[in-house]
Design an enzyme around this catalytic site. Sequence first.
Site, short mmCIF file in Angstrom:
data_model
loop_
_atom_site.label_atom_id
_atom_site.label_comp_id
_atom_site.label_asym_id
_atom_site.label_seq_id
_atom_site.Cartn_x
_atom_site.Cartn_y
_atom_site.Cartn_z
N LYS A 136 -23.88 17.27 -36.39
CA LYS A 136 -25.15 17.91 -36.79
C LYS A 136 -25.50 19.08 -35.87
CE LYS A 136 -27.52 14.08 -36.27
NZ LYS A 136 -26.42 13.16 -35.88
N ARG A 196 -35.38 10.53 -39.74
CA ARG A 196 -34.43 9.42 -39.63
C ARG A 196 -34.97 8.14 -40.26
NH1 ARG A 196 -31.72 11.87 -34.63
NH2 ARG A 196 -29.77 10.75 -34.47
N ARG A 203 -18.07 13.70 -26.05
CA ARG A 203 -19.03 14.81 -26.03
C ARG A 203 -19.50 15.08 -24.59
NH1 ARG A 203 -23.81 14.53 -30.17
NH2 ARG A 203 -23.88 12.35 -29.50
N ARG A 232 -24.04 12.39 -21.93
CA ARG A 232 -25.34 11.79 -22.25
C ARG A 232 -25.29 10.29 -21.96
NH1 ARG A 232 -26.81 13.80 -28.25
NH2 ARG A 232 -27.46 11.64 -28.33
N ARG A 268 -26.45 2.76 -32.04
CA ARG A 268 -27.08 3.87 -32.79
C ARG A 268 -26.53 3.92 -34.21
NH1 ARG A 268 -25.30 8.05 -28.71
NH2 ARG A 268 -25.96 9.63 -30.20
P1 ADP Z 1 -27.13 12.30 -32.21
O1 ADP Z 1 -26.99 13.80 -32.11
O2 ADP Z 1 -25.99 11.62 -31.54
O3 ADP Z 1 -27.35 11.85 -33.61
P2 ADP Z 1 -29.77 12.79 -31.17
O4 ADP Z 1 -29.59 13.70 -30.02
O5 ADP Z 1 -30.17 13.37 -32.47
O6 ADP Z 1 -28.43 11.93 -31.37
O7 ADP Z 1 -30.82 11.65 -30.81
C1 ADP Z 1 -30.75 10.96 -29.57
C2 ADP Z 1 -31.82 9.88 -29.54
O8 ADP Z 1 -33.14 10.48 -29.65
C3 ADP Z 1 -31.78 8.86 -30.69
O9 ADP Z 1 -30.86 7.81 -30.45
C4 ADP Z 1 -33.23 8.37 -30.71
O10 ADP Z 1 -33.48 7.48 -29.65
C5 ADP Z 1 -34.00 9.66 -30.43
N1 ADP Z 1 -34.33 10.38 -31.67
C6 ADP Z 1 -33.86 11.59 -32.07
N2 ADP Z 1 -34.36 11.94 -33.27
C7 ADP Z 1 -35.17 10.91 -33.66
C8 ADP Z 1 -35.96 10.66 -34.82
N3 ADP Z 1 -36.01 11.52 -35.85
N4 ADP Z 1 -36.66 9.50 -34.86
C9 ADP Z 1 -36.63 8.62 -33.85
N5 ADP Z 1 -35.88 8.79 -32.74
C10 ADP Z 1 -35.16 9.93 -32.63
P1 ADP Z 2 -24.32 15.19 -33.63
O1 ADP Z 2 -25.37 16.23 -33.32
O2 ADP Z 2 -24.27 14.84 -35.09
O3 ADP Z 2 -24.45 13.96 -32.78
P2 ADP Z 2 -22.42 17.04 -32.33
O4 ADP Z 2 -22.51 18.33 -33.05
O5 ADP Z 2 -23.07 16.94 -31.01
O6 ADP Z 2 -22.89 15.82 -33.31
O7 ADP Z 2 -20.87 16.66 -32.21
C1 ADP Z 2 -20.45 15.46 -31.54
C2 ADP Z 2 -19.18 15.80 -30.72
O8 ADP Z 2 -18.09 16.07 -31.60
C3 ADP Z 2 -19.32 17.04 -29.85
O9 ADP Z 2 -18.61 16.82 -28.67
C4 ADP Z 2 -18.70 18.16 -30.68
O10 ADP Z 2 -18.11 19.16 -29.87
C5 ADP Z 2 -17.64 17.42 -31.47
N1 ADP Z 2 -17.47 17.92 -32.83
C6 ADP Z 2 -18.41 18.44 -33.66
N2 ADP Z 2 -17.89 18.76 -34.86
C7 ADP Z 2 -16.58 18.39 -34.80
C8 ADP Z 2 -15.48 18.46 -35.73
N3 ADP Z 2 -15.66 18.94 -36.97
N4 ADP Z 2 -14.28 17.99 -35.32
C9 ADP Z 2 -14.11 17.49 -34.08
N5 ADP Z 2 -15.10 17.40 -33.16
C10 ADP Z 2 -16.32 17.85 -33.51
#
Ligand code: ADP
Ligand code: ADP
Length: 216
Positions: free
Chosen positions: A13, A88, A127, A159, A170
Site C-alpha cells: 500500500k 480498516r 521491510r 518497525r 495483524r
Molecule cells: P501496514 O502498512 O503494514 O498495513 P500500517 O503502517 O498501515 O501497517 O499500520 C500500522 C498500525 O497502525 C496498525 O497495525 C494499527 O495498529 C495502526 N493503524 C493504522 N491504520 C489504522 C486504522 N485505519 N485503524 C486502526 N488502526 C490503524
Molecule cells: P504496506 O504499506 O501495504 O504494509 P509496503 O509498501 O510498506 O506495504 O511494502 C511492504 C514491503 O514490501 C516493503 O519493504 C516494500 O519495499 C516491499 N514491497 C512493496 N511492493 C512490493 C512488490 N510488488 N514486490 C516485492 N516487494 C514489495
Amino acid sequence: MRMVLMGPPGAGKGTQAAAICRRYGVAHISTGDMFRAAMASGSQVGAKAKAYVDRGELVPDDVTIGIVRERLSQPDATNGFVLDGFPRTVPQALGLDELLAGSGLKLDAVVLIEVPEAELVRRAVGRRVCPRCNRVWHLEFNPPPEPGTCSCGGELTLRPDDTAETVRARLAVYRERTEALKDYYAKAGILRVVDGSGSPQEVEALIAGALERCSE
Ligand code: ADP
Ligand code: ADP
Ligand code: ZN
C-alpha cells in the site's frame, strides 16, 4: 482523485500510494505513518495509540477517524488524496463517507491489493523504513543503495510491529475486521481488486489501469 488503498499488512500500500501520489499530485495520507509520528512525538494521540500498534491491534475507531478528519481538513488534501491503510473497519468507512459528504465529496475508487499470505510475511519482515523521510525499502526486494542507510542519509530501522509474530496477528485482524470492507465498497460499485504479487512496477501498471476504468 480521491481514493483508498486497501490490503493486508505488507501488501505494498505505502509503496503504491507514493507512486500514485507522484503521478496524480495528490496527498498521501497514511494512518500508520501518522500514528508512528504521533508516538515518536509523544503526543496524546500517540499515547492512546501505542499499546494497540505495538500489539498489532487496531487503534479505536474514534481516535482514528479523529486524526483523519483533521488531516483531510488541511489545504493539501483539497486537491485529492490517497488514503493508505484507512478505513480498516466498517464504522471507519461510514465515518469517512460522512466526512466527505459534509463537503459534498465522495470517493472515486477503492483499490484492494491482494497478495498471498506467505509473501506478505516476507515483505513485512524484510521491510526497513527511514525515520527521517518515511521512505520504505526491502532487504531483498528493494535494497537501499548502501546497507542500513536510506538514500537521504537516514539510518534505516525495523518497525517493532514487523516481527513474524506481530505480522501474523495483524493478518488475523485484517481477516476479521477489514476484509468486510470489500463487500461494502463492492456494493458502492467503486471496488477494484488488483493482483499485488508482481513487481512494484507491474502492480503500479495494474492500478493505473484500474483507475482509468473508474473514470470511464
Ligand atoms: P501496514 O502498512 O503494514 O498495513 P500500517 O503502517 O498501515 O501497517 O499500520 C500500522 C498500525 O497502525 C496498525 O497495525 C494499527 O495498529 C495502526 N493503524 C493504522 N491504520 C489504522 C486504522 N485505519 N485503524 C486502526 N488502526 C490503524
Ligand atoms: P504496506 O504499506 O501495504 O504494509 P509496503 O509498501 O510498506 O506495504 O511494502 C511492504 C514491503 O514490501 C516493503 O519493504 C516494500 O519495499 C516491499 N514491497 C512493496 N511492493 C512490493 C512488490 N510488488 N514486490 C516485492 N516487494 C514489495
Ligand atoms: Zn530517508
